[in-house]
Design an enzyme around this catalytic site. Sequence first.
Site, PDB file in Angstrom:
ATOM      1  N   GLN A 281      77.189  -9.230  21.943  1.00  0.00           N
ATOM      2  CA  GLN A 281      76.349 -10.241  21.292  1.00  0.00           C
ATOM      3  C   GLN A 281      75.897 -11.351  22.248  1.00  0.00           C
ATOM      4  O   GLN A 281      74.801 -11.899  22.097  1.00  0.00           O
ATOM      5  CB  GLN A 281      77.098 -10.829  20.094  1.00  0.00           C
ATOM      6  CG  GLN A 281      77.217  -9.803  18.981  1.00  0.00           C
ATOM      7  CD  GLN A 281      78.001 -10.297  17.793  1.00  0.00           C
ATOM      8  OE1 GLN A 281      78.587 -11.371  17.824  1.00  0.00           O
ATOM      9  NE2 GLN A 281      78.020  -9.511  16.741  1.00  0.00           N
ATOM     10  N   GLU A 365      50.858 -27.110  42.968  1.00  0.00           N
ATOM     11  CA  GLU A 365      49.827 -27.439  41.966  1.00  0.00           C
ATOM     12  C   GLU A 365      50.317 -28.536  41.011  1.00  0.00           C
ATOM     13  O   GLU A 365      50.002 -28.535  39.828  1.00  0.00           O
ATOM     14  CB  GLU A 365      49.479 -26.158  41.193  1.00  0.00           C
ATOM     15  CG  GLU A 365      48.008 -25.926  40.977  1.00  0.00           C
ATOM     16  CD  GLU A 365      47.224 -25.630  42.256  1.00  0.00           C
ATOM     17  OE1 GLU A 365      47.844 -25.339  43.296  1.00  0.00           O
ATOM     18  OE2 GLU A 365      45.999 -25.730  42.213  1.00  0.00           O
TER      19      GLU A 365
HETATM   20  C1  LIG Z   1      54.541 -22.041  48.061  1.00  0.00           C
HETATM   21  C2  LIG Z   1      53.651 -23.242  48.094  1.00  0.00           C
HETATM   22  C3  LIG Z   1      52.281 -23.077  48.227  1.00  0.00           C
HETATM   23  C4  LIG Z   1      51.446 -24.186  48.311  1.00  0.00           C
HETATM   24  N1  LIG Z   1      50.090 -24.002  48.504  1.00  0.00           N
HETATM   25  C5  LIG Z   1      49.292 -25.081  48.748  1.00  0.00           C
HETATM   26  C6  LIG Z   1      47.907 -24.906  49.117  1.00  0.00           C
HETATM   27  O1  LIG Z   1      47.396 -23.779  49.193  1.00  0.00           O
HETATM   28  N2  LIG Z   1      47.178 -26.017  49.399  1.00  0.00           N
HETATM   29  C7  LIG Z   1      47.706 -27.280  49.340  1.00  0.00           C
HETATM   30  O2  LIG Z   1      46.989 -28.225  49.604  1.00  0.00           O
HETATM   31  N3  LIG Z   1      49.015 -27.467  48.979  1.00  0.00           N
HETATM   32  C8  LIG Z   1      49.820 -26.417  48.690  1.00  0.00           C
HETATM   33  N4  LIG Z   1      51.145 -26.593  48.352  1.00  0.00           N
HETATM   34  C9  LIG Z   1      51.693 -27.945  48.325  1.00  0.00           C
HETATM   35  C10 LIG Z   1      52.066 -28.438  46.930  1.00  0.00           C
HETATM   36  O3  LIG Z   1      50.905 -28.745  46.201  1.00  0.00           O
HETATM   37  C11 LIG Z   1      53.015 -29.623  47.109  1.00  0.00           C
HETATM   38  O4  LIG Z   1      54.227 -29.134  47.657  1.00  0.00           O
HETATM   39  C12 LIG Z   1      53.267 -30.339  45.804  1.00  0.00           C
HETATM   40  O5  LIG Z   1      52.128 -31.017  45.354  1.00  0.00           O
HETATM   41  C13 LIG Z   1      54.416 -31.357  45.934  1.00  0.00           C
HETATM   42  O6  LIG Z   1      54.232 -32.185  47.041  1.00  0.00           O
HETATM   43  P1  LIG Z   1      55.440 -32.414  48.074  1.00  0.00           P
HETATM   44  O7  LIG Z   1      55.985 -31.099  48.440  1.00  0.00           O
HETATM   45  O8  LIG Z   1      54.923 -33.296  49.143  1.00  0.00           O
HETATM   46  O9  LIG Z   1      56.541 -33.170  47.239  1.00  0.00           O
HETATM   47  P2  LIG Z   1      56.590 -34.747  46.944  1.00  0.00           P
HETATM   48  O10 LIG Z   1      55.282 -35.212  46.382  1.00  0.00           O
HETATM   49  O11 LIG Z   1      57.131 -35.443  48.134  1.00  0.00           O
HETATM   50  O12 LIG Z   1      57.679 -34.787  45.797  1.00  0.00           O
HETATM   51  C14 LIG Z   1      59.089 -34.759  46.025  1.00  0.00           C
HETATM   52  C15 LIG Z   1      59.798 -34.943  44.689  1.00  0.00           C
HETATM   53  O13 LIG Z   1      59.442 -36.223  44.136  1.00  0.00           O
HETATM   54  C16 LIG Z   1      58.876 -36.060  42.847  1.00  0.00           C
HETATM   55  N5  LIG Z   1      57.849 -37.084  42.641  1.00  0.00           N
HETATM   56  C17 LIG Z   1      56.787 -37.371  43.452  1.00  0.00           C
HETATM   57  N6  LIG Z   1      56.066 -38.388  42.922  1.00  0.00           N
HETATM   58  C18 LIG Z   1      56.684 -38.725  41.763  1.00  0.00           C
HETATM   59  C19 LIG Z   1      56.429 -39.689  40.748  1.00  0.00           C
HETATM   60  N7  LIG Z   1      55.370 -40.516  40.810  1.00  0.00           N
HETATM   61  N8  LIG Z   1      57.288 -39.769  39.702  1.00  0.00           N
HETATM   62  C20 LIG Z   1      58.345 -38.928  39.615  1.00  0.00           C
HETATM   63  N9  LIG Z   1      58.644 -38.003  40.524  1.00  0.00           N
HETATM   64  C21 LIG Z   1      57.814 -37.899  41.585  1.00  0.00           C
HETATM   65  C22 LIG Z   1      58.326 -34.642  42.826  1.00  0.00           C
HETATM   66  O14 LIG Z   1      58.227 -34.140  41.513  1.00  0.00           O
HETATM   67  C23 LIG Z   1      59.374 -33.904  43.644  1.00  0.00           C
HETATM   68  O15 LIG Z   1      60.469 -33.586  42.830  1.00  0.00           O
HETATM   69  C24 LIG Z   1      51.992 -25.490  48.217  1.00  0.00           C
HETATM   70  C25 LIG Z   1      53.377 -25.649  48.077  1.00  0.00           C
HETATM   71  C26 LIG Z   1      54.210 -24.554  48.013  1.00  0.00           C
HETATM   72  C27 LIG Z   1      55.682 -24.773  47.883  1.00  0.00           C
END
Ligand SMILES: Cc1cc2nc3c(=O)[nH]c(=O)nc-3n(C[C@H](O)[C@H](O)[C@H](O)COP(=O)(O)OP(=O)(O)OC[C@H]3O[C@@H](n4cnc5c(N)ncnc54)[C@H](O)[C@@H]3O)c2cc1C
Length: 385
Positions: A281, A365
């Site tokens: 279950q 995204e």
């Molecule tokens: C596999 C993969 C493919 C990707 N492809 C592309 C692509 O083709 N082109 C492109 O341009 N980008 C791409 N990205 C980038 C992606 O869009 C970013 O990784 C994403 O937007 C998050 O940005 P960051 O990694 O800088 O995290 P950060 O913005 O630094 O965030 C770190 C943490 O803080 C949190 N956070 C940030 N701001 C806030 C807020 N105001 N309030 C609360 N929490 C917050 C986030 O949720 C996260 O948990 C890709 C990423 C991955 C992993």
Amino acid sequence: MGKVLQSEEQAMAVETLRRYLAAEVDPLFAREYRDRFVPREVMAGLMRRLSEFGLISGAVSEQAGGLGLDWLTSLMLFEEVAACSADLSVPVLINSFGAYLLEQVASPELRERYLPGLTAGETFVSMGISEPGVGSNVMEVRTRARRDGNHWVISGEKTWISNGAYSDFLICLARTSDDPRGGLTQILIDRHEHGYEVRGIDKIAFNSQSTAQIFLDEVRVPISNTVGEEGGALKRTLSHFEKSRAFVAAQSLGLARRALEEAVAYAKERRQHGKVIAGHQLIAAMLAEMATQVDAARLLVHRAAQLFDAGQGAEMEAAMAKYFACEAAVTVARQAVQIHGGNGVTRDYLVEKLAREAIVCPIPEGTTQIQQLIIARALTGVAAF
Ligand SMILES: Cc1cc2nc3c(=O)[nH]c(=O)nc-3n(C[C@H](O)[C@H](O)[C@H](O)COP(=O)(O)OP(=O)(O)OC[C@H]3O[C@@H](n4cnc5c(N)ncnc54)[C@H](O)[C@@H]3O)c2cc1C
């Protein structure tokens, strides 16, 4: 999987694609390219075939040489690709949105030159938004494009760029003035003509396709390569996110569905305490929860698609779909591993790979947290950022 309402055409399109993927693509990613980089010519071959089924080509109108599918049908097809291989779904997604963007806003000259190859699955585009210091805060893009006569001269670094190694061209979000909202412009940089350096990023998963850093060092690009009007890219990028988020949600949905299918098959085979584990279950409860999460994710994706097709704004609904489906994929893939017991953490079973992939989904995204902020802003009218 619960029933889904589909027209006869949709059911047939999904079924035909599913058969092709099961016969030809699934074995390729399960054996030859499991966690191994797919070379460009092999990936291009797959893009060409998929575009015949309406992937990528579906994002472009018939007048512009595509199949002009509605959003709902496109998302149904995309779920099938992701259920077969999350890796494969990435170039499909990026090329589709690159093609969609070019058709919507590029000049006739750029469209004529770059759209047919993309629609046919011959060429690859990258969308360059993120930078080492710019992720969730798109407005803070630092890559600079300065005018020099009839050219932009572009310098900066982009990171996490999907399709990077495959790309023939990059649609780069660059700062063309200091106005935080009105200072961002999209510029098409041709890799063969203008050049940029690409360096691959090794990740926990999604290593069969390309995620890369892109370095731009005083790259000279004609002003005529501006995509859309100068300074108008922030608004456009945010509005494109509404649609692309539904696709990232569908990617997670496909992945979660596959994890459920694997778990159901295993639970019907594996025997413990004198019967198949599906008869216990607590396993049955897990399967029921997983199936409900998968179907709830699908309903959110389909609702967003129906709103797109009706020409209605769906910012909150797309954010809900992205938020829910990506988190559901993490939960469902983890439960699929649990149902597999020790086998679930070995490379002999697909679920360990699905669990690694699922962890990635709530990041691109717009992270889960950003989706939550968008949903809450729609509810309260109070912006958190
Ligand atoms: C596999 C993969 C493919 C990707 N492809 C592309 C692509 O083709 N082109 C492109 O341009 N980008 C791409 N990205 C980038 C992606 O869009 C970013 O990784 C994403 O937007 C998050 O940005 P960051 O990694 O800088 O995290 P950060 O913005 O630094 O965030 C770190 C943490 O803080 C949190 N956070 C940030 N701001 C806030 C807020 N105001 N309030 C609360 N929490 C917050 C986030 O949720 C996260 O948990 C890709 C990423 C991955 C992993």
